[in-house]
Each structure stands twice: as structure tokens, then as C-alpha cells.
Write a protein that holds these residues in place. Structure first.
Motif, PDB file in Angstrom:
ATOM      1  N   THR A 131      -0.292  -0.381  -4.755  1.00 58.11           N
ATOM      2  CA  THR A 131      -1.376  -1.600  -5.043  1.00 58.11           C
ATOM      3  C   THR A 131      -2.470  -1.788  -4.315  1.00 58.11           C
ATOM      4  O   THR A 131      -3.443  -2.329  -4.564  1.00 58.11           O
ATOM      5  CB  THR A 131      -0.596  -2.866  -5.544  1.00 58.11           C
ATOM      6  OG1 THR A 131       0.033  -3.657  -4.370  1.00 58.11           O
ATOM      7  CG2 THR A 131       0.317  -2.630  -6.556  1.00 58.11           C
ATOM      8  N   GLY A 132      -2.428  -1.280  -3.079  1.00 53.27           N
ATOM      9  CA  GLY A 132      -3.355  -1.486  -1.838  1.00 53.27           C
ATOM     10  C   GLY A 132      -3.082  -2.657  -0.775  1.00 53.27           C
ATOM     11  O   GLY A 132      -1.901  -2.921  -0.731  1.00 53.27           O
ATOM     12  N   ILE A 133      -4.192  -2.876  -0.349  1.00 58.62           N
ATOM     13  CA  ILE A 133      -4.037  -3.923   0.855  1.00 58.62           C
ATOM     14  C   ILE A 133      -4.831  -5.296   0.189  1.00 58.62           C
ATOM     15  O   ILE A 133      -5.933  -5.236  -0.378  1.00 58.62           O
ATOM     16  CB  ILE A 133      -4.828  -3.418   1.832  1.00 58.62           C
ATOM     17  CG1 ILE A 133      -4.036  -2.161   2.320  1.00 58.62           C
ATOM     18  CG2 ILE A 133      -4.620  -4.367   3.162  1.00 58.62           C
ATOM     19  CD1 ILE A 133      -4.642  -1.472   3.543  1.00 58.62           C
ATOM     20  N   GLY A 134      -4.272  -6.507   0.850  1.00 55.41           N
ATOM     21  CA  GLY A 134      -5.374  -7.468   0.365  1.00 55.41           C
ATOM     22  C   GLY A 134      -4.130  -8.537  -0.477  1.00 55.41           C
ATOM     23  O   GLY A 134      -2.985  -8.133  -1.042  1.00 55.41           O
ATOM     24  N   THR A 135      -4.657  -9.807  -0.524  1.00 54.04           N
ATOM     25  CA  THR A 135      -4.121 -10.748  -1.445  1.00 54.04           C
ATOM     26  C   THR A 135      -3.796 -10.472  -3.003  1.00 54.04           C
ATOM     27  O   THR A 135      -2.544 -10.405  -3.369  1.00 54.04           O
ATOM     28  CB  THR A 135      -4.661 -12.289  -1.435  1.00 54.04           C
ATOM     29  OG1 THR A 135      -4.989 -12.549   0.017  1.00 54.04           O
ATOM     30  CG2 THR A 135      -3.773 -13.202  -2.003  1.00 54.04           C
ATOM     31  N   GLN A 136      -4.743  -9.833  -3.331  1.00 58.79           N
ATOM     32  CA  GLN A 136      -4.461  -9.464  -4.723  1.00 58.79           C
ATOM     33  C   GLN A 136      -3.324  -8.190  -5.008  1.00 58.79           C
ATOM     34  O   GLN A 136      -2.779  -8.148  -5.905  1.00 58.79           O
ATOM     35  CB  GLN A 136      -5.904  -8.949  -5.260  1.00 58.79           C
ATOM     36  CG  GLN A 136      -5.980  -8.504  -6.942  1.00 58.79           C
ATOM     37  CD  GLN A 136      -5.420  -9.929  -7.691  1.00 58.79           C
ATOM     38  OE1 GLN A 136      -5.889 -10.974  -7.430  1.00 58.79           O
ATOM     39  NE2 GLN A 136      -4.922  -9.477  -8.995  1.00 58.79           N
ATOM     40  N   ALA A 137      -3.380  -7.422  -3.951  1.00 58.51           N
ATOM     41  CA  ALA A 137      -2.498  -6.279  -4.035  1.00 58.51           C
ATOM     42  C   ALA A 137      -1.157  -6.683  -3.666  1.00 58.51           C
ATOM     43  O   ALA A 137      -0.313  -6.274  -4.502  1.00 58.51           O
ATOM     44  CB  ALA A 137      -2.811  -5.206  -2.964  1.00 58.51           C
TER      45      ALA A 137
ATOM     46  N   HIS B 201       0.900  -1.265  -0.040  1.00 60.51           N
ATOM     47  CA  HIS B 201      -0.129   0.083  -0.065  1.00 60.51           C
ATOM     48  C   HIS B 201       0.990   1.279   0.059  1.00 60.51           C
ATOM     49  O   HIS B 201       0.210   2.178  -0.102  1.00 60.51           O
ATOM     50  CB  HIS B 201      -0.892   0.045   1.378  1.00 60.51           C
ATOM     51  CG  HIS B 201      -0.122   0.176   2.601  1.00 60.51           C
ATOM     52  ND1 HIS B 201       0.559  -1.095   2.962  1.00 60.51           N
ATOM     53  CD2 HIS B 201       0.038   1.163   3.384  1.00 60.51           C
ATOM     54  CE1 HIS B 201       0.843  -0.674   4.181  1.00 60.51           C
ATOM     55  NE2 HIS B 201       0.883   0.619   4.376  1.00 60.51           N
ATOM     56  N   ILE B 202       2.118   1.205   0.078  1.00 61.38           N
ATOM     57  CA  ILE B 202       3.095   2.395   0.133  1.00 61.38           C
ATOM     58  C   ILE B 202       3.565   2.424  -1.295  1.00 61.38           C
ATOM     59  O   ILE B 202       4.078   1.476  -1.996  1.00 61.38           O
ATOM     60  CB  ILE B 202       4.068   2.137   1.117  1.00 61.38           C
ATOM     61  CG1 ILE B 202       3.601   2.146   2.486  1.00 61.38           C
ATOM     62  CG2 ILE B 202       5.134   3.309   1.294  1.00 61.38           C
ATOM     63  CD1 ILE B 202       4.321   1.811   3.769  1.00 61.38           C
ATOM     64  N   HIS B 203       3.681   3.545  -1.776  1.00 59.96           N
ATOM     65  CA  HIS B 203       4.478   3.999  -3.158  1.00 59.96           C
ATOM     66  C   HIS B 203       5.939   4.275  -2.662  1.00 59.96           C
ATOM     67  O   HIS B 203       6.553   5.087  -2.040  1.00 59.96           O
ATOM     68  CB  HIS B 203       3.997   5.033  -3.826  1.00 59.96           C
ATOM     69  CG  HIS B 203       4.457   5.588  -5.005  1.00 59.96           C
ATOM     70  ND1 HIS B 203       3.657   5.688  -6.105  1.00 59.96           N
ATOM     71  CD2 HIS B 203       5.654   5.633  -5.592  1.00 59.96           C
ATOM     72  CE1 HIS B 203       4.309   5.937  -7.168  1.00 59.96           C
ATOM     73  NE2 HIS B 203       5.586   5.760  -6.790  1.00 59.96           N
TER      74      HIS B 203
END
Length: 613
Positions: free
Chosen positions: A200-206, A182-184
Motif C-alpha cells: 500500500t506504500g509508505i505513510g499514515t494512509q498506507a 510497502h511490502i507485498h
């Protein structure tokens, strides 16, 4: 005898700084971890001269108050730890990074709180503090480190080349970025190309998208997802299929509560999980994330905070092994997507110009008369009208009449449609009396019959072996083995496990044990040597896996000698039966030695070979 004296404060600080600041990469690690703890969403890292000339880490986190800047660069001052050293929820906690960096370099710390009108900066040079003073700045914190080890010039002699230090910094940032999708992250500087890892966000897909950014799309395409829970420990991640592997372990990433670590227990568990499905000199590619109660793991083991200690190592080891084995079994039979590309590259012909460089073609004016005269070397009869056939021309011979009949007897299998629900399709032929050619709806499969059958027999033998306790042979005279007292205690703790494998031991004294029974499978074995090796393994890895390895090796040898040999001609029914059993057998994509059992060439890959795509 020399007099005992107290070291000066300068020497004490230099010793502490030497433990924390090992090389430029360790500085980047500490500063980036501080930025993450400050809830930053964007972190920018700039380096020059491999980090020896310049390291700048800028974030948009919460910032530091002006009146706390002096404390921030003072030893053992931190906002992340209160009274319990074992209840740690942040990456940093010691309060040693900034003062250690300021002692060996020129440090500039610039920070501004989000609700503050003006920022502030403080300078530290060789441990001497100047400031703080007001300074214009964006929200967040920027730490600039120049002239690394100028205050300790002897340490510069141990630095590697700029390129090597730059590579080490990149590796540190990549390892941290994997755990925080979730960090750039932006990595730039005159000594490197700009690298960005977009949030890319939070979670498995990220998490999968961040791993794709760092390791490439091939990694996610050739891995299985891990997700298991046991007694408060949550394990997630991605593990490669056996046929997708590397020559070293540099692409194995371990995290505990999102902290990058190295741990021999995790490394040993992964080796055990892949032991008989991957070659001994190859390593799987894996990203492993453990979420565990901070009270059950000690991160205060090493100054760099890379090594940890688990309170329940057996639980962690068992969870890792079982989750990988179960995930690979559920994935079924799969082969690496890189196999098709390797085959395409092997088939690519060398491009050689047919016309020598010294040869030149005379220029001719382009018109139909010159064109036909200049290139009238093919008889017109080779291009008959649409109503005629080449074969019907009396003066032409059939161009196919001299081609020999194919040497393979495809029987009726060539006419069968591929199995719609099977991944290995239908067997069409056997070539060179060892390789089975099969066809699916969208690919061509080449199977090594000996390697495939070897895996099938090996798995059947293991299932038969471990379905019940292994048979043992009673020694006529029990053998007594002398061991250090601590090794005796360790072995006796695993006595029940060893008994399942046919090795029965008992305590004889505080420094000796007796061997009463040995596994019947091993035949005549040096029991004392076996126990000594097991004692060493228990001391290092806290497991007795070595005995199972020996038994599996015997099973693998039996499978190798019992499997269908190269040169054996198989019927179509036998080949298809082999394919169906492969689809149902775990880890059937590799043999017992880690070699691939089959290669899949997609129809799109075949078209590329013939330049159709």
C-alpha cells in the motif's frame, strides 16, 4: 560430586537451536525478517502440514553471494552487525537463524544476486553442509525447510496440531506485515487458503490501508490516530474508541523501530489509558509504533527478539498514556459502528414459512377469469377509485379509529429540528423512564440516562480531585512498614507522586518506611497493606498507579450513587441539556464501568430493518 565436563559441539548447537527454533512459526518469523532486511519488495510464504512438512520463503531481495553461502549457514556469521551490539538498525543481527534451522531440519538455500548470471544453492541436513553449487534461480533468495525436527524427534512430541501451527504462522506474518505496508506478502500452501497483503506504500494512509487489509474496515472506522513526539521518541498508530473493544488482547500490536514486540510497560500503559472508559474484562484494539534511538532500547534480551528493555521506561509509559487520552478527547463523542449492526441483527425476525411443506396449491391456467375467481376473497371496496376515500365509504369503519393515543408526551420537542452542529441531536422523548430518544439529521439516538449522567459526574469529580494536591489526614502515630530494601528504594523514588495523592511516606531505615499521612478520601484504610500493594506494583510496572485507581474507584462510586436514577422522568429541557454536556465531556460514549451510554442507528440502518434497502 559429579565431574565438570565440557559439552560436545553437537549438544551446544542443539541447545542454541532449541532457543531459536521453538515451532514452525518461529522459523517463518526469522526467514521473513531476513527477507525484509534484504530490502525485498515481495515475499512469498508457502507451508504444508502446519510448517512441519514444508516451509518455503521466497523474496526478491538483494540475494547472497555464492562464496558467502557457507558463512550464511554458519553460526554467528552476519552482515548486519559490526562492533556495537546496541546500535542495531535491522530485524536480525545474531547470525543464528539459518544454522539453527539447518541443524534440526533439511534446509535448502537458493540465492542469486541481481547482477549475477547464475544463482547458487547450498544444502544443510542435520547440521551437515553440502555445496555450494551453481543453480538456476530468480533474483533474490529462496529458503526451503523440510522435515522439521527430524534430527530432534523428541521435539516433535511438543508440536500442536497442523491447524494450530498454521494459525500461529498466519499470526506471525500478519504482525510483521502490519509494520511494513510497502511490502507485498503472499501466504499460501495446501494447508491454507491463499492470503495476500498487497503493498500500500509508505505513510499514515498506507498504514491505515494495511491495517484495513488485516483487521478489516471496522478497525479504521472505529479508531483515532496517534501522533506524538517527546524527547526523541516518536509515537504513531491507531487506537480504538472505548465502545469498540474485544474479549482478549490478541488484537493489540506493539512495534519498536518496526520490530514486533511484547512489553509489559506498554501493556500496562494501555490499561491505564483505558482503565475507566472500558470494562475490566474487555480490551481495546490498538496498533502502536515507536520510533526510538537504537541506543535507547535493548533488543538483545531474548533469543526470539520479541522482548525489549527501554532505557527510559517512564518516558515511554507517559507518552503512550498521554497520547491516547489526548487523541480520544480530540475525537469527541463517538460510538462504535458495530452497534447499529448488532441492533439490526437483534431486530431481524426468524424467517418461518407460512405454508406448511405438505400443503400444495392446485395449478390453474393463468387467465384473468380464473385469477379473479380464485382470489376474490378481498372486497372490491378496499380498493376504491382515486377520487374516493376509504373513510368516506359509509359501510367501512375508520381503520385508525381504534388505535390508542400514544402514551408518550412529546410536547413541542417533536416539532423541533435536530441540532445541525450537534452529534447527539434533539431529544424527542423518554421511554421506560430511563432511555432518551433523540434525532439527528441522519440517525436515531438512544441514550441510557443513568449511564450518561454517571460519566458526566465522574469526570467532574476527577477534575475537582486532581486540580490540586489531594487532602490528607495525619496519622496520630506514624505506621512503620517493613519491606525488602529494594522495595523501599523504589517507593521513595515515587514519594513525590504519592504525596500529590495524599500519601506521605518517609525512610525509617534501609528496610523500613514510615507512613505519616494517608488520603482523606479513603477514610479508615489499612495503610500497611496499601503500601505493600504499591511496592509490588512499582516492582512489576515501575508505577504507583494503584493509589490513583483506588481514588478513582471512590469517585466512580460517588458518581454512580449521585447520578440520575432509572425511573426519573425528565423534561425536554433536561434531556437536551444532558445531550449537550455529553458532547462536551471526554469519553462520554461509555460509563465508568465501560458500558455504552448511547447507541446510534443511522437512517440507512432503519431502512434496512424495514427492507427498504
Amino acid at each position: 560430586m559429579s565431574t565438570i565436563r565440557q559439552l560436545s559441539k553437537t549438544i551446544i548447537n542443539q541447545i542454541a537451536a532449541g532457543e531459536v527454533v521453538e515451532r514452525p512459526a518461529s522459523i517463518v518469523k526469522e526467514l521473513v525478517e531476513n527477507a525484509i532486511d534484504a530490502t525485498a519488495a515481495h515475499i512469498e510464504i508457502t507451508t504444508a502440514g502446519g510448517g512441519k512438512n514444508l516451509i518455503r520463503v521466497t523474496d526478491n531481495g538483494c540475494g547472497i553471494k555464492k562464496n558467502e553461502l557457507v558463512l550464511a549457514v554458519s553460526r554467528h556469521c552476519t552482515s548486519k552487525l559490526e562492533n556495537n551490539i546496541h546500535n542495531i538498525h535491522t530485524l536480525g543481527f545474531r547470525g543464528e537463524a539459518l544454522p539453527s534451522i539447518g541443524l534440526v531440519s533439511r534446509l535448502r538455500l537458493l540465492s542469486r544476486m541481481k547482477n549475477a548470471e547464475m544463482g547458487a544453492e547450498i544444502l544443510v541436513s542435520g547440521g551437515k553442509i553440502q555445496g555450494p553449487r551453481p543453480s538456476a534461480s530468480n533474483c533474490g533468495t529462496s529458503v526451503e525447510v523440510c522435515d522439521l525436527f527430524y534430527a530432534m524427534p523428541a521435539r516433535l512430541k511438543f508440536m500442536k496440531t497442523d491447524r494450530a501451527e498454521t494459525t500461529a504462522i498466519t499470526d506471525v506474518v500478519r504482525r510483521i506485515a502490519i509494520a511494513f505496508p510497502h511490502i507485498h506478502f503472499t501466504l499460501s500452501g495446501p494447508d491454507r487458503n491463499v492470503t495476500e497483503f498487497v503493498a500500500t506504500g509508505i505513510g499514515t494512509q498506507a498504514q491505515a490501508m494495511r491495517l484495513t487489509q488485516i483487521l478489516g474496515k471496522e478497525f479504521v472506522d472505529n479508531t483515532v490516530e496517534l501522533d506524538a513526539k517527546q524527547e526523541g521518541v516518536h509515537l504513531t498508530g491507531f487506537a480504538s474508541i472505548p465502545s469498540y473493544n474485544r474479549a482478549n488482547c490478541l488484537q493489540q500490536f506493539f512495534y519498536v523501530n518496526r520490530r514486533p514486540i511484547r512489553d509489559k510497560i506498554l501493556a500496562s500503559a494501555i490499561r491505564s489509558a483505558y482503565r475507566d472508559i472500558i470494562a475490566r474484562d474487555r480490551y481495546c484494539v490498538i496498533a502502536l509504533f515507536l520510533e526510538i534511538d537504537p541506543m535507547c532500547v535493548d533488543v538483545n534480551v531474548h533469543p526470539t527478539k520479541i522482548d525489549v528493555r527501554f532505557r527510559y521506561p517512564d518516558l515511554i509509559r507517559g507518552l503512550v498514556i498521554s497520547s491516547i487520552c489526548i487523541a480520544l478527547k480530540k475525537a469527541g463523542i463517538r460510538t462504535a459502528t458495530t452497534g447499529a449492526r448488532t441492533m439490526r441483527n437483534a431486530f431481524q425476525p426468524r424467517v418461518v414459512s407460512a405454508v406448511p411443506r405438505y400443503f400444495s396449491t392446485p395449478a390453474l391456467p393463468f387467465n384473468s377469469h380464473n385469477w379473479s375467481k380464485s382470489f376474490n376473497w378481498m372486497p372490491d371496496t378496499l380498493y376504491p377509485s382515486s377520487s374516493q376515500s376509504i373513510i368516506s365509504q359509509p359501510h367501512l369503519s375508520n381503520p385508525l379509529q381504534n388505535i390508542e393515543i400514544p402514551s408518550l408526551n412529546l410536547e413541542s420537542s417533536l416539532l423541533e429540528k435536530p441540532h445541525a452542529t450537534s452529534s447527539l441531536g434533539t431529544a424527542l422523548a423518554q421511554i421506560h423512564q430511563n432511555y432518551i430518544i433523540a434525532q439527528t439529521e441522519d440517525s436515531l439516538i438512544i441514550v441510557d440516562q443513568h449511564a450518561a449522567h454517571e460519566r458526566l459526574i465522574y469526570e467532574a469529580l476527577k477534575q475537582a480531585l486532581y486540580a490540586k494536591p489531594l487532602a490528607s489526614q495525619i496519622l496520630l502515630i506514624p505506621e512503620i512498614v517493613e519491606l525488602p530494601e529494594e522495595n523501599v528504594e523504589r517507593l521513595l523514588e515515587h514519594a513525590a507522586t504519592l504525596k500529590k495523592f495524599g500519601l506521605v511516606i518517609a525512610s525509617f531505615s534501609h528496610a523500613t518506611i514510615t507512613i505519616q499521612e494517608t488520603p482523606a478520601m479513603l477514610g479508615e484504610v489499612n495503610a500497611a497493606s496499601l503500601v505493600l500493594d504499591l511496592a509490588d506494583e512499582v516492582a512489576e510496572y515501575e508505577t504507583t498507579n494503584g493509589l490513583k485507581v483506588m481514588l478513582d474507584y471512590i469517585a466512580a462510586t460517588m458518581a454512580c450513587h449521585s447520578s440520575v436514577r432509572s425511573g426519573r422522568i425528565l423534561k425536554a429541557e433536561e434531556m437536551n441539556e444532558l445531550l449537550r454536556k455529553m458532547e462536551k465531556t471526554p469519553a462520554a460514549s461509555t460509563c465508568n464501568h465501560g458500558r455504552p451510554t448511547y447507541i446510534e442507528l443511522k437512517l440507512t440502518d432503519i431502512k434496512r430493518l424495514f427492507k427498504r434497502r
